[in-house]
Structures are given as C-alpha cells and as structure tokens.
Design an enzyme around this catalytic site. Sequence first.
Site, PDB file in Angstrom:
ATOM      1  CG  HIS A 120     -19.900 -75.014 -24.933  1.00 16.27           C
ATOM      2  ND1 HIS A 120     -20.887 -74.640 -24.046  1.00 16.27           N
ATOM      3  CD2 HIS A 120     -20.016 -74.154 -25.989  1.00 16.27           C
ATOM      4  CE1 HIS A 120     -21.560 -73.608 -24.547  1.00 16.27           C
ATOM      5  NE2 HIS A 120     -21.044 -73.295 -25.719  1.00 16.27           N
ATOM      6  CE  LYS A 122     -12.908 -50.203 -12.325  1.00 17.35           C
ATOM      7  NZ  LYS A 122     -13.817 -50.102 -11.179  1.00 17.35           N
ATOM      8  NE  ARG A 156     -24.699 -69.598 -31.733  1.00 22.71           N
ATOM      9  CZ  ARG A 156     -24.577 -68.616 -32.641  1.00 22.71           C
ATOM     10  NH1 ARG A 156     -25.535 -68.367 -33.454  1.00 22.71           N
ATOM     11  NH2 ARG A 156     -23.463 -67.898 -32.747  1.00 22.71           N
TER      12      ARG A 156
END
Length: 305
Positions: free
Chosen positions: A132, A83, A54
């Site tokens: 969030h 890397k 989402r």
Amino acid sequence: MSKLKGRSLISITDYSKEEILQVLDIAEGFEKNIRQKLLDQYVVASLFFEPSTRTRLSFESAVQYMGGSIIGFASADTSSVKKGESLKDTILTVSNYSDLIVMRNPIDGSARFASEVSPVPIINAGDGANQHPTQCLLDLYSIRKTQGTLENLDIALVGDLKYGRTVHSLVQALSLFNATFHLVSPESLKLPSAVKKWIGDANLKYFQYTDLSDVIDKMDIIYMTRIQGERFPDPLEYEKVKNSYILNNSMLANSKENVRVLHPLPRVNEISEDVDDNPKAYYFQQARNGVYVRQALIAAILGLK
Ligand code: CP
C-alpha cells in the site's frame, strides 16, 4: 521536471530514498496551498475492487482540489467485472478514458500486472496483503512532520504484521532511514520473513514482542493496525486474535512526550476512543495528510511538479 513522470507506483521499493523525499517535499507545498489548479483538462480513473473510505476519497479530494476530473467505480459489482471482464481488458479500456489509473484490488500482484499492460501510469491503492505504497508515503509524511526527521527513530508496529500491507510498505521504506523496529504481534501474525529480510539487508535491528506494554514508553512512533479479518483463511483463527491489542489512554501515561500514535485506519477496537483527545493521538491528522501526499504524487507522475 520530476523523475517520477510517467512511472507507475506499485511498491514503495519502486522509489529511491531521494524520490520518496521529493514526494514529501512536494506534499508540503500542497499542505500550504491545497488549491493548486494543476489538473485542468486531466482525467484520473479510480478503480476500487475492494472497499475503501480514506484512500478512495482522499484521491478524489486530491484530484478535485487540483481542478481535475475523476471517473471510476467504488465496487467491482458496478463494473463489467461483474459480467466476467478480465483485469487486463478493464485496464486497457479505462486507459482510453484517463491519464492515470488509481487501483485497489484484493489480489496480491494485481497492481504490478495492471502496470505491465497499461499504457497510462498505475498507482497501487492496495493489492491484497502485499503493498500500500501511497499509505506508506502519507505515513512517512506524518512521521517526518511530527518528529522533525525520518532518521534514527524507534518505531513500534503493532497488530497484524502478517496481512497488514501498510506495515510491509512502511518497513521497507523505513529501512532507508536507519529505523529500529519493535514488532508487536500475536505469534500467528508475525512479520513475514521476506519483509524482515529488508531490515536485515539494511543492517538494521528489529525486536519481536507479544506484549504491547513492553514497548510503549521507549517509542517515537506507535503504529497500530487492525487485525485483517477478511484475509484469514479460517474465521476461527481470526476470533482467537481479533482483540489482541487495545491501546488506551492510561497505557500512554509514561510514554515519551513527543510520541505519536498512528493508525492507517479503519480501526475496529485497537485504539480506545479515550485516546482520541490525547495530543499524542495523530491518526485523523494522518488521514488528512493523505490528501497532500496524493496531490503530490499525481502532480509528479503527470509531470506537473
Ligand atoms: N488506510 C486505508 O487504506 O483506509 P481505507 O481502507 O479506508 O482506504
């Protein structure tokens, strides 16, 4: 011009009540007209070091509806992080290629760190179990749209209140709106004290429960959450609590007419599919609201609204 121009959004507490409401008001305009071509010649970077459906796709959708370009990766495995490149070097590099960076990362505090080194604004799309904030804004949008107000509501927060970052952001935001919190969780997954302190500091009330049926009939909003298996240090502990709460249709029989069931998604077993056709279920509309809110946020941060 918005006071949000040029500012990163890392925690919902970065925004005042007035600024939160400003984003929701702008989002209403995008709901009325999603195809506002404000991002011609703008590039947004989307760096997802952790899985997402989402958040990543609604940011991409938001940018594309606004006529902008989006670059980035959906997994650290396809970037030079694989890397051994550092987060600082990744951010400094990607900021050369974009006007704004949206980032999800599994490490708590990584988004704040990124904002401190980045010359372009950062939007935190989730950092570990911490915050969030864009989910919080779309949750607030969904609550205001369905209840007609954000003030004085009874909110049940159900499930993983310890690791659920959406809950942490939402408690902090709703503490600005005189909410009463009903915290339903297993003993081992209670809301962290630091987040509860926000409720206390706002002189608001919270009640703690382990049984979901104790709260359903009195609520304006029932906010279900997934038990976050990926954040448990011990998988056996997850096994003990993983199916603690499963909301089904019959459990909503005596709930308020205007109650709405929200969930940030993805769900695992927390809401039976028989709830999906109940008019009280709102979680898929909630996910759609994420596009309007993210359009509003991008436009405000880039100084276009
Ligand atoms: N609500 C939410 O953050 O969903 P995703 O993990 O799919 O982005």
